[in-house]
Design an enzyme around this catalytic site. Sequence first.
Site, PDB file in Angstrom:
ATOM      1  N   HIS A  59      -7.385   5.173   2.967  1.00  0.00           N
ATOM      2  CA  HIS A  59      -8.089   6.447   2.770  1.00  0.00           C
ATOM      3  C   HIS A  59      -8.069   7.321   4.029  1.00  0.00           C
ATOM      4  O   HIS A  59      -8.699   8.376   4.043  1.00  0.00           O
ATOM      5  CB  HIS A  59      -9.538   6.203   2.330  1.00  0.00           C
ATOM      6  CG  HIS A  59      -9.668   5.848   0.877  1.00  0.00           C
ATOM      7  ND1 HIS A  59      -9.633   6.783  -0.121  1.00  0.00           N
ATOM      8  CD2 HIS A  59      -9.805   4.646   0.268  1.00  0.00           C
ATOM      9  CE1 HIS A  59      -9.762   6.184  -1.296  1.00  0.00           C
ATOM     10  NE2 HIS A  59      -9.863   4.881  -1.088  1.00  0.00           N
ATOM     11  N   LYS A  85      -2.264   7.754  -2.081  1.00  0.00           N
ATOM     12  CA  LYS A  85      -3.484   8.564  -2.030  1.00  0.00           C
ATOM     13  C   LYS A  85      -3.128   9.954  -1.499  1.00  0.00           C
ATOM     14  O   LYS A  85      -2.609  10.762  -2.258  1.00  0.00           O
ATOM     15  CB  LYS A  85      -4.555   7.829  -1.231  1.00  0.00           C
ATOM     16  CG  LYS A  85      -5.054   6.633  -2.048  1.00  0.00           C
ATOM     17  CD  LYS A  85      -6.119   5.799  -1.413  1.00  0.00           C
ATOM     18  CE  LYS A  85      -6.593   4.757  -2.413  1.00  0.00           C
ATOM     19  NZ  LYS A  85      -6.779   3.428  -1.847  1.00  0.00           N
ATOM     20  N   SER A 107     -14.036   2.774   0.862  1.00  0.00           N
ATOM     21  CA  SER A 107     -13.826   3.732  -0.220  1.00  0.00           C
ATOM     22  C   SER A 107     -15.084   4.057  -1.007  1.00  0.00           C
ATOM     23  O   SER A 107     -15.129   5.083  -1.673  1.00  0.00           O
ATOM     24  CB  SER A 107     -12.742   3.211  -1.155  1.00  0.00           C
ATOM     25  OG  SER A 107     -13.116   1.954  -1.667  1.00  0.00           O
TER      26      SER A 107
HETATM   27  C1  LIG Z   1      -6.452   2.154  -2.507  1.00  0.00           C
HETATM   28  C2  LIG Z   1      -6.408   1.086  -1.502  1.00  0.00           C
HETATM   29  C3  LIG Z   1      -5.354   0.163  -1.511  1.00  0.00           C
HETATM   30  C4  LIG Z   1      -4.315   0.132  -2.593  1.00  0.00           C
HETATM   31  O1  LIG Z   1      -3.346   1.111  -2.424  1.00  0.00           O
HETATM   32  P1  LIG Z   1      -2.272   1.336  -3.593  1.00  0.00           P
HETATM   33  O2  LIG Z   1      -1.164   2.045  -2.907  1.00  0.00           O
HETATM   34  O3  LIG Z   1      -2.946   2.136  -4.653  1.00  0.00           O
HETATM   35  O4  LIG Z   1      -1.873  -0.011  -4.074  1.00  0.00           O
HETATM   36  C5  LIG Z   1      -5.315  -0.777  -0.498  1.00  0.00           C
HETATM   37  N1  LIG Z   1      -6.267  -0.820   0.456  1.00  0.00           N
HETATM   38  C6  LIG Z   1      -7.293   0.051   0.480  1.00  0.00           C
HETATM   39  C7  LIG Z   1      -8.307  -0.038   1.575  1.00  0.00           C
HETATM   40  C8  LIG Z   1      -7.403   1.026  -0.500  1.00  0.00           C
HETATM   41  O5  LIG Z   1      -8.429   1.885  -0.477  1.00  0.00           O
END
Ligand SMILES: *Cc1c(COP(=O)(O)O)cnc(C)c1O
Length: 396
Positions: free
Chosen positions: A213, A244, A185
């Site tokens: 992502h 997301k 990310s």
């Molecule tokens: C954003 C993210 C999460 C968390 O996801 P949520 O649904 O916001 O809890 C988990 N793993 C990765 C790699 C992320 O980028």
Amino acid sequence: MPETANTEWITEELDGLRKAGLFTHIRTLTSPQGAWLVVDGKQVLNFCSNNYLGLANHPRVVEAAKQAIDRYGIGPAAVRTIAGTMGLHLELERRLAAFKGVEAAITFQSGFTANLATLPALVGKEDVIFSDELNHASIIDGSRLSGATIVRYAHRDPADLERQIVASQATGYRRGLVVTDGVFSMDGDMAPLDAILAVARRHDCVLMVDDAHGEGVLGRGGRGIVDHFGLHGQVDVEVGTLSKAFGVVGGVVAGSQRIVDWLRQRGRPFLFSSAMTVPDVAACIAGIDLLEGSTELVDRLWANTETFKREMQGLGFDTGASTTPITPVMLGEAPLAQDFSRRLFEAGVFAMAIGFPTVPRGKARLRVMISAAHSPEDLDRGLSAFEQVGKQLGVI
Ligand SMILES: *Cc1c(COP(=O)(O)O)cnc(C)c1O
């Protein structure tokens, strides 16, 4: 006797964070998500959200949530295993499995809890987790909860992964599990999933990818990183998020029926924390309808990404190693990144500065999140603000 415990140390810690410039100021939005936001009372162009496809406030998604509320109310009022599994939850899980081309899927309250559920269910004290050194915090926490030995391998490096597995085999373990973010990310770079899979198979390790992502972004029509690499049926566990690109909130694990059945018995956040709410579930189903109906949003996301990166590079900015819509703008020192972000905000553009410890020292940056919701005029507006501030600060 004091009336409350002595928590003076917390004030000292908070002051320490402020002095070190590490205190997180949380901004407040008073508008819906979209290309533009009202942030702390000011209208700004949004380069911060994970709302890749603009689904967070999409009329069809909103309408589906409203209709579901009229029919089923809001709360599940129980954990999934007691009275919290509604027909809608199972429908979402069937739809996610079909969308991703896997046997089965199970949903969780978030991507974070999906990782907390999955890792401890699959490995324990006698086992080893081989983890990319830049994996997400939820993978790190899930790994710790499992009690397994955690061995980090160099970022995106299948050769180092193999060396670490061979070294661990020398001391012996019961089961091995390899886990990697799909898209990282902070840099927007992608795991070399095909090469990592080959190493995992050679050494009989389970392969788990966290595609938070990549869900709704990579692959045909947003089907994710496994589809991007054409590895259907070979990656054991795909974790994803509905928070997301899907624009809602929730997590998913997709894979074999056997693994999903096991998570329904042993995934602790599934067993001990309440289910996703009715409007969340209905909104996610509407999101799948949109993605299956047309690739328009995903295509626009990628077209916007290409335009923005090309123009930024043309202006002389360094956009790092990204191969995805996450676009880092590399600036070096943290104070410069913070100053840049502040000036952009004054110019009506909201882009987050990221510094140590989230990224290494000297690698501070702004992180621009491109979305299908951005119009060509929005991108132009953002680019000219970057050009103006970049020149003011002598970056370009
Ligand atoms: C954003 C993210 C999460 C968390 O996801 P949520 O649904 O916001 O809890 C988990 N793993 C990765 C790699 C992320 O980028």
